[in-house]
Design an enzyme around this catalytic site. Structure first.
Site, PDB file in Angstrom:
ATOM      1  N   ASP A  86      42.806  42.982  47.604  1.00  0.00           N
ATOM      2  CA  ASP A  86      42.241  41.920  46.787  1.00  0.00           C
ATOM      3  C   ASP A  86      43.054  42.009  45.512  1.00  0.00           C
ATOM      4  OD1 ASP A  86      40.798  40.656  44.673  1.00  0.00           O
ATOM      5  OD2 ASP A  86      39.104  40.535  46.030  1.00  0.00           O
ATOM      6  N   HIS A  87      43.974  41.076  45.320  1.00  0.00           N
ATOM      7  CA  HIS A  87      44.949  41.323  44.259  1.00  0.00           C
ATOM      8  C   HIS A  87      44.315  41.358  42.868  1.00  0.00           C
ATOM      9  CE1 HIS A  87      45.086  36.909  43.778  1.00  0.00           C
ATOM     10  NE2 HIS A  87      45.652  37.111  42.611  1.00  0.00           N
ATOM     11  N   HIS A 123      37.468  37.896  45.227  1.00  0.00           N
ATOM     12  CA  HIS A 123      37.807  38.214  43.837  1.00  0.00           C
ATOM     13  C   HIS A 123      36.577  38.290  42.914  1.00  0.00           C
ATOM     14  CE1 HIS A 123      41.720  37.469  45.340  1.00  0.00           C
ATOM     15  NE2 HIS A 123      41.768  36.173  45.137  1.00  0.00           N
TER      16      HIS A 123
HETATM   17  C1  BG6 Z   1      44.283  33.582  45.614  1.00  0.00           C
HETATM   18  C2  BG6 Z   1      43.686  32.288  46.066  1.00  0.00           C
HETATM   19  O1  BG6 Z   1      43.672  34.647  46.258  1.00  0.00           O
HETATM   20  O2  BG6 Z   1      44.115  33.712  44.215  1.00  0.00           O
HETATM   21  C3  BG6 Z   1      44.304  31.115  45.330  1.00  0.00           C
HETATM   22  O3  BG6 Z   1      43.889  32.129  47.462  1.00  0.00           O
HETATM   23  C4  BG6 Z   1      44.211  31.326  43.840  1.00  0.00           C
HETATM   24  O4  BG6 Z   1      43.689  29.892  45.698  1.00  0.00           O
HETATM   25  C5  BG6 Z   1      44.740  32.700  43.464  1.00  0.00           C
HETATM   26  O5  BG6 Z   1      44.975  30.323  43.206  1.00  0.00           O
HETATM   27  C6  BG6 Z   1      44.486  32.997  41.996  1.00  0.00           C
HETATM   28  O6  BG6 Z   1      45.163  34.170  41.655  1.00  0.00           O
HETATM   29  P1  BG6 Z   1      45.657  34.432  40.177  1.00  0.00           P
HETATM   30  O7  BG6 Z   1      46.222  35.816  40.229  1.00  0.00           O
HETATM   31  O8  BG6 Z   1      46.647  33.378  39.836  1.00  0.00           O
HETATM   32  O9  BG6 Z   1      44.430  34.338  39.323  1.00  0.00           O
END
Ligand code: BG6
Length: 490
Positions: free
Chosen positions: A177-178, A240
């Protein structure tokens, strides 16, 4: 100030989907940065695979293009790029067929380095790839990295986890989960557990409610095909946002050991009050953007972007979550996320309770509650809003002002991308920032009634104009409880 970099052990990292969007935008640039900082040892290899037939040279060229496109100019160094590209090789593998698997096994044979398979592919390929890796004997000691979405529902998530688990024990599965790799998200743990200030106040006696907002200005870009099958609840909330909620709400773990942290997060997910048909109706709002304006000018609506006038996929969701335990009983957590909102901002706002009694007279003005704002992106930082006397004559007039810590001003260093940290953690064998199977399934369990209700009802998502904060019902969700969203700090 340059942080000290400790090199990891030598590894072979195999990236499935190596010419896909995630690899190009995130993985290759992240690996380049780690290499340029000296964290990747000389012997480490990065092997790209996909169905396409490419030479090593062609794969290196696509990696070089990725670096040029996605690494800031200041960090592009010709010698470092050449050294990085030299680690790269390519093997064509058909994830759903037989071609290439033995070539891949030969390519990796004879190495006792740490072996990592990164499945940077569509989720439909997770199971076939794990099965093939098992068949050709590559799963035995390897680690596997998978991205969300893991399933589309509790049942399908279980099926994917079962299939992965047949070849990889949980201790070698890294579910990304980045958000957990973002510096500021990790900072939540530092803030809570490296300071004695907050913990005594971190409960229902002192906190009125918490807001978690992940707002994006972009639409669905080139991902409409995926997005339309997912929607904001599956795309952002199930993973997230619930992970952020866990980090805010969990009990202090005994240590940062992977299972110590994951046990505490799991307990939060299990304590989320289940939503019923009735509470889904009152506690959730789904929206879909129609044509409007973004910072760059007029933008089409979701249905036009998609080319399908009938889609009921939500691009916005707001929810009230309640945690049924001693610490949080009666403290709502309001969650919201959406595409095409007015600004890109991810933040957690912890609103403290009002003072019990005022010693000031009316001329002092309103005494506003303390508020802690943790800004995850952009302009990463922490603000603690306090009531202060307005300086100068004129008696005791009060004003709320922030104690303001900006990461950019405090630390003059590049803010590394989440993937840099996460990929190195896989190599280090540290699962703290990865989701365990039971967490993923508990998160699905909580969102499932919402999905079910939305799937069964004839109601369609409420529309909102692109460039606004979502449907007005999202405002009502809080107004009913006598609260408002904090769109602007203050
Ligand atoms: C991803 C989603 O996991 O996270 C995207 O699939 C979203 O839809 C993105 O835009 C948002 O990531 P960040 O790091 O730009 O907040």
């Amino acid at each position: 100030m340059v942080a000290q970099v400790i090199a990891v052990e030598p590894f072979d990292l195999v990236v499935f989907g190596a010419t896909g969007d995630l690899a190009i935008r995130k993985l290759i640039p992240a690996l380049y940065h780690r290499d340029a900082d000296g964290q990747i040892p000389a012997e480490a290899r990065i092997v790209g695979t996909s169905r396409r037939h490419l030479s090593d040279a062609a794969f290196r060229q696509s990696a070089q293009d990725a670096i040029v496109a996605h690494v800031s100019k200041a960090d592009q160094d010709d010698a470092k790029i050449a050294k990085f590209l030299a680690r790269l090789s390519y093997v064509a593998v058909n994830a759903t067929g037989d071609e290439g698997w033995h070539d891949l096994a030969d390519h990796l044979r004879g190495s006792d380095r740490i072996l990592v398979f990164y499945l940077s592919t569509g989720p439909d390929l997770f199971v076939p790839i794990c099965e093939k890796l098992g068949e050709v004997g590559l799963a035995d000691r390897a680690r596997v990295v998978v991205e969300k979405p893991i399933g589309k529902s509790l049942d399908s998530a279980r099926a994917v986890n079962d299939a992965i688990g047949r070849h990889f024990p949980e201790s070698r599965v890294y579910r990304i989960d980045h958000y957990l790799g973002k510096e500021t998200v990790q900072n939540l743990m530092a803030l809570r557990f490296a300071n004695s200030l907050f913990e005594p106040l971190w409960n229902a006696a002192h906190i009125d409610h918490v807001q978690i907002t992940v707002a994006e200005t972009l639409g669905v870009e080139g991902r409409a095909g995926y997005y339309d099958t997912a929607g904001a609840l599956r795309d952002m909330v199930q993973n997230h946002i619930l992970q952020l909620l866990c980090l805010v709400a969990m009990e202090p773990p005994p240590s940062l050991a992977a299972d110590a942290v994951r046990d505490e997060k799991l307990k939060v997910l299990q304590a989320l009050k289940p939503l019923t048909t009735e509470t889904v109706r009152t506690h959730s709002v789904r929206g879909q953007y129609r044509a409007g304006a973004s910072a760059t000018g007029p933008v089409p609506g979701y249905l036009e972007e998609l080319g399908n006038p009938d889609s009921t996929t939500e691009t916005f969701v707001a929810l009230r979550a309640d945690i049924a335990n001693w610490r949080w009983a009666g403290v709502p957590f309001y969650l919201r996320t959406g595409k095409r909102l007015p600004t890109r901002v991810s933040e957690i706002v912890v609103n403290f309770r009002p003072i019990p009694h005022s010693v000031f007279d009316k001329s002092a003005g309103m005494i506003r509650s303390n508020r802690l704002v943790i800004r995850l992106q952009p302009d990463e930082g922490v603000k603690l809003y306090l009531m202060i006397k307005d300086p100068g004559p004129g008696g005791m007039r009060l004003r709320r002002v922030p104690l303001d810590m900006s990461f950019a001003e405090t630390f003059a260093v590049r803010n590394p991308d989440a993937y840099e940290r996460l990929i190195m953690d896989v190599v280090r064998g540290n699962q703290t920032l990865f989701m365990r199977r039971d967490e993923v399934e508990a998160a699905w369990t909580w969102v499932e009634p919402v999905l079910q209700y939305w799937g069964d009802t004839d109601e369609v998502p409420r529309s909102y104009t692109a460039g606004t904060w979502g449907p007005t019902a999202a405002v009502t969700l809080l107004a009913r409880d006598g609260r408002t969203w904090q769109e602007e700090a203050g």
